[in-house]
Motif scaffolding. Structure first.
Motif, PDB file in Angstrom:
ATOM      1  N   PRO A 127      28.452 103.103  53.898  1.00 15.14           N
ATOM      2  CA  PRO A 127      27.924 103.669  52.651  1.00 15.14           C
ATOM      3  C   PRO A 127      29.015 103.979  51.640  1.00 15.14           C
ATOM      4  N   LYS A 128      30.177 104.438  52.123  1.00 12.31           N
ATOM      5  CA  LYS A 128      31.289 104.754  51.224  1.00 12.31           C
ATOM      6  C   LYS A 128      31.955 103.489  50.715  1.00 12.31           C
ATOM      7  N   GLY A 129      32.082 102.481  51.580  1.00  8.49           N
ATOM      8  CA  GLY A 129      32.665 101.205  51.181  1.00  8.49           C
ATOM      9  C   GLY A 129      34.158 101.091  51.332  1.00  8.49           C
ATOM     10  N   SER A 130      34.804 102.103  51.929  1.00  7.76           N
ATOM     11  CA  SER A 130      36.247 102.061  52.107  1.00  7.76           C
ATOM     12  C   SER A 130      36.648 102.941  53.281  1.00  7.76           C
ATOM     13  N   VAL A 131      37.917 102.843  53.690  1.00  6.62           N
ATOM     14  CA  VAL A 131      38.420 103.613  54.825  1.00  6.62           C
ATOM     15  C   VAL A 131      38.737 105.039  54.375  1.00  6.62           C
ATOM     16  N   ASP A 132      38.376 106.019  55.197  1.00 11.37           N
ATOM     17  CA  ASP A 132      38.620 107.425  54.855  1.00 11.37           C
ATOM     18  C   ASP A 132      40.101 107.757  54.950  1.00 11.37           C
ATOM     19  N   GLU A 133      40.589 108.524  53.979  1.00 10.26           N
ATOM     20  CA  GLU A 133      42.016 108.857  53.910  1.00 10.26           C
ATOM     21  C   GLU A 133      42.480 109.659  55.122  1.00 10.26           C
ATOM     22  N   LEU A 134      41.641 110.580  55.607  1.00 14.79           N
ATOM     23  CA  LEU A 134      42.043 111.455  56.705  1.00 14.79           C
ATOM     24  C   LEU A 134      42.409 110.682  57.966  1.00 14.79           C
ATOM     25  N   ILE A 135      41.766 109.563  58.184  1.00 18.28           N
ATOM     26  CA  ILE A 135      41.955 108.826  59.432  1.00 18.28           C
ATOM     27  C   ILE A 135      42.994 107.720  59.302  1.00 18.28           C
ATOM     28  N   MET A 136      43.537 107.508  58.106  1.00 11.89           N
ATOM     29  CA  MET A 136      44.478 106.414  57.895  1.00 11.89           C
ATOM     30  C   MET A 136      45.748 106.506  58.743  1.00 11.89           C
ATOM     31  N   PRO A 137      46.375 107.704  58.940  1.00 14.29           N
ATOM     32  CA  PRO A 137      47.565 107.747  59.806  1.00 14.29           C
ATOM     33  C   PRO A 137      47.279 107.269  61.223  1.00 14.29           C
ATOM     34  N   LEU A 138      46.098 107.620  61.759  1.00 10.30           N
ATOM     35  CA  LEU A 138      45.718 107.172  63.101  1.00 10.30           C
ATOM     36  C   LEU A 138      45.479 105.669  63.116  1.00 10.30           C
ATOM     37  N   ILE A 139      44.756 105.162  62.135  1.00  8.23           N
ATOM     38  CA  ILE A 139      44.494 103.720  62.063  1.00  8.23           C
ATOM     39  C   ILE A 139      45.794 102.942  61.922  1.00  8.23           C
ATOM     40  N   ASP A 140      46.709 103.456  61.107  1.00 12.17           N
ATOM     41  CA  ASP A 140      47.994 102.774  60.909  1.00 12.17           C
ATOM     42  C   ASP A 140      48.779 102.705  62.216  1.00 12.17           C
ATOM     43  N   ALA A 141      48.796 103.811  62.977  1.00 13.18           N
ATOM     44  CA  ALA A 141      49.527 103.817  64.250  1.00 13.18           C
ATOM     45  C   ALA A 141      48.927 102.815  65.229  1.00 13.18           C
ATOM     46  N   ILE A 142      47.594 102.745  65.276  1.00 12.20           N
ATOM     47  CA  ILE A 142      46.926 101.814  66.193  1.00 12.20           C
ATOM     48  C   ILE A 142      47.190 100.368  65.777  1.00 12.20           C
ATOM     49  N   ASN A 143      47.054 100.076  64.494  1.00 11.70           N
ATOM     50  CA  ASN A 143      47.182  98.698  64.038  1.00 11.70           C
ATOM     51  C   ASN A 143      48.618  98.183  64.086  1.00 11.70           C
ATOM     52  N   ARG A 144      49.606  99.067  64.187  1.00 11.54           N
ATOM     53  CA  ARG A 144      51.002  98.642  64.346  1.00 11.54           C
ATOM     54  C   ARG A 144      51.356  98.395  65.806  1.00 11.54           C
ATOM     55  N   THR A 145      50.404  98.619  66.696  1.00 13.65           N
ATOM     56  CA  THR A 145      50.654  98.452  68.122  1.00 13.65           C
ATOM     57  C   THR A 145      50.185  97.076  68.582  1.00 13.65           C
ATOM     58  N   ASP A 146      51.039  96.367  69.294  1.00 13.63           N
ATOM     59  CA  ASP A 146      50.682  95.043  69.805  1.00 13.63           C
ATOM     60  C   ASP A 146      49.459  95.146  70.720  1.00 13.63           C
ATOM     61  N   GLY A 147      48.503  94.247  70.511  1.00 14.32           N
ATOM     62  CA  GLY A 147      47.338  94.194  71.386  1.00 14.32           C
ATOM     63  C   GLY A 147      46.217  95.126  71.001  1.00 14.32           C
ATOM     64  N   LEU A 148      46.325  95.822  69.866  1.00 14.81           N
ATOM     65  CA  LEU A 148      45.282  96.745  69.419  1.00 14.81           C
ATOM     66  C   LEU A 148      44.981  96.516  67.941  1.00 14.81           C
ATOM     67  N   VAL A 149      43.709  96.723  67.566  1.00 15.31           N
ATOM     68  CA  VAL A 149      43.332  96.702  66.160  1.00 15.31           C
ATOM     69  C   VAL A 149      42.020  97.475  65.997  1.00 15.31           C
ATOM     70  N   THR A 150      41.911  98.239  64.923  1.00 12.20           N
ATOM     71  CA  THR A 150      40.678  98.973  64.655  1.00 12.20           C
ATOM     72  C   THR A 150      39.669  98.045  63.983  1.00 12.20           C
ATOM     73  N   THR A 151      38.405  98.177  64.355  1.00 17.51           N
ATOM     74  CA  THR A 151      37.366  97.331  63.769  1.00 17.51           C
ATOM     75  C   THR A 151      36.414  98.107  62.874  1.00 17.51           C
ATOM     76  N   SER A 152      36.238  99.396  63.119  1.00 14.68           N
ATOM     77  CA  SER A 152      35.383 100.219  62.262  1.00 14.68           C
ATOM     78  C   SER A 152      35.750 101.672  62.474  1.00 14.68           C
ATOM     79  N   SER A 153      35.474 102.500  61.475  1.00 15.26           N
ATOM     80  CA  SER A 153      35.872 103.897  61.587  1.00 15.26           C
ATOM     81  C   SER A 153      35.126 104.763  60.596  1.00 15.26           C
TER      82      SER A 153
END
Length: 320
Positions: free
Chosen positions: A28-54
Motif C-alpha cells: 500500500p505504501k509502495g516503498s521500503v520503510d526507513e526504519l527497517i533499512m539498516p536491517l535490510i542492508d545488512a542482510i542484502n550485503r551477506t552472501d547467500g541472503l536477500v530480502t524479498t518483502s518487508s
C-alpha cells in the motif's frame, strides 16, 4: 553458470537500488520503510541472503470486504465474486495507514480529529440497530514488523531463523525446503511475531455505504496511544534482530556490529557481560538454534516439490 538464487538476488537488488522517485512496489505504501533499512542492508550485503518483502510495522484502519452472508446479500453487496472470506478479508479497503507513531495521539481533547482522519462519522444519539451477518466492520490494527528472507541453502536459513527466534520473533519459520529440479534449495524464511499486535473494531459501514464510528474520540485516542507504545517495542525488536543477525554473520562478512543509533565515528565494542548474563544468552541462543532445526525438520517432512510456488521479488509488505 549463475545459480537460480544469484539471478533472483541480482534482480531484487537492482529494483532496490532504483532511484526513490522511480521505485514502486506492490505494498500500500509502495516503498521500503526507513526504519527497517539498516536491517535490510545488512542482510542484502551477506552472501547467500536477500530480502524479498518487508514491513517495519504499522498502524492501520481497515474496512472489511463484502462478506459471504445470507438472505439479501446479492441485493446489498453484489455478485459472488465480490464476497470476502472469514474476518472480512478479501476485498475491503484501507482507510488509514501509518508506519510511524501518531505524534498527537495523547492529545485527547474535544477538538481531536481522529474520526475525520479515519474517514468515520459519529453515530447518532439513538442506539444502533443490531448488525446483520453481512455487516462490514472497521478495524484499527497494529501489526509488528514482518520480513521475508530468501536463502541459498538450508544451513543459511537455519542461521537466519536462529537470529529471529532469539530476538523474540517467535512465529518465524521457513518454507521452500525441497529442492528444485536443478537440485538447488532456496528456503524462504518468514520473520514475524504476533505477540504484540492488536485488532479493535471501531466502526461499521451502514447500508448506505457510510462509515459510522462505534466508539468516541477519547477511546480512539487511547487505542492510538497503545499503538504508539507498540511502535516503541517494535523498533527495539528490529534493532535486537539486526544485532543478532550480525552476530550470526558479521565475522565472515566483515560487517561491523554496532547500534544503528550510534553516531560516533568509532565503532563500539560489544558490551561487557558477566558470567551469569553470558550463560543466559548462550542458553537462549542454543534453544533458538534447536527450535530452528525443529522448524526446518518439520517443514521438510511435509514439503511438496511440485507445489513450491514462485517466490515474490517485490520489496513491499505482504500484509492482508
Amino acid at each position: 553458470m549463475v545459480s537460480r538464487f544469484e539471478s533472483k538476488k541480482r534482480k531484487i537488488l537492482e529494483q532496490l537500488n532504483t532511484a526513490a522517485s522511480d521505485y514502486h512496489d506492490l505494498s500500500p505504501k509502495g516503498s521500503v520503510d526507513e526504519l527497517i533499512m539498516p536491517l535490510i542492508d545488512a542482510i542484502n550485503r551477506t552472501d547467500g541472503l536477500v530480502t524479498t518483502s518487508s514491513c517495519s510495522g504499522r498502524m492501520s484502519v481497515f474496512l472489511e470486504g463484502k462478506k459471504r452472508g445470507t438472505g439479501n446479500h446479492e441485493q446489498l453487496y453484489g455478485s459472488e465474486d465480490a464476497r470476502a472470506g472469514p474476518g472480512g478479508k478479501g476485498g475491503g479497503s484501507w482507510l488509514y495507514i501509518s508506519h510511524d507513531p501518531y505524534k498527537a495521539a495523547l492529545e485527547c481533547s474535544p477538538d481531536s480529529q481522529y474520526m475525520p482522519m479515519f474517514g468515520l462519522q459519529s453515530r447518532s444519539s439513538t442506539l444502533p440497530k443490531p448488525p446483520d451477518p453481512n455487516t462490514r466492520y472497521i478495524h484499527l490494527k497494529f501489526e509488528p514488523m514482518i520480513l521475508h528472507v530468501l536463502t541459498a541453502s538450508t544451513d543459511l536459513s537455519q542461521r537466519v531463523l536462529t537470529a529471529a527466534l532469539s530476538s523474540g520473533f517467535r512465529e518465524s519459520g521457513a518454507v521452500g525446503l525441497a529442492p528444485f529440479k536443478s537440485g538447488e534449495v532456496n528456503p524462504l524464511v518468514a520473520i514475524r511475531s504476533t505477540g504484540y499486535s492488536f485488532d479493535a473494531i471501531i466502526g461499521r459501514q451502514d447500508q448506505n455505504g457510510t462509515n459510522i464510528a462505534l466508539v468516541d474520540e477519547s477511546y480512539l485516542g487511547i487505542l492510538i496511544g497503545i499503538a504508539n507504545d507498540r511502535f516503541t517495542v517494535n523498533a527495539e525488536r528490529i534493532e535486537r534482530l539486526r544485532l543478532a543477525f550480525l552476530q550470526q554473520f558479521a565475522m565472515e562478512q566483515g560487517i561491523p556490529v554496532a547500534s544503528s543509533t550510534d553516531t560516533n565515528s568509532n565503532r563500539r565494542k560489544p558490551a561487557w557481560e558477566d558470567s551469569e548474563t553470558r550463560k543466559g544468552r548462550l542458553k537462549e541462543e542454543g534453544l533458538a538454534r534447536q527450535h530452528a532445526l525443529q522448524v526446518i525438520a518439520a517443514t521438510t517432512s511435509s514439503e511438496d516439490v511440485s507445489s513450491t510456488p514462485e517466490r515474490p521479488t517485490s520489496l513491499g509488505d505482504l500484509f492482508n
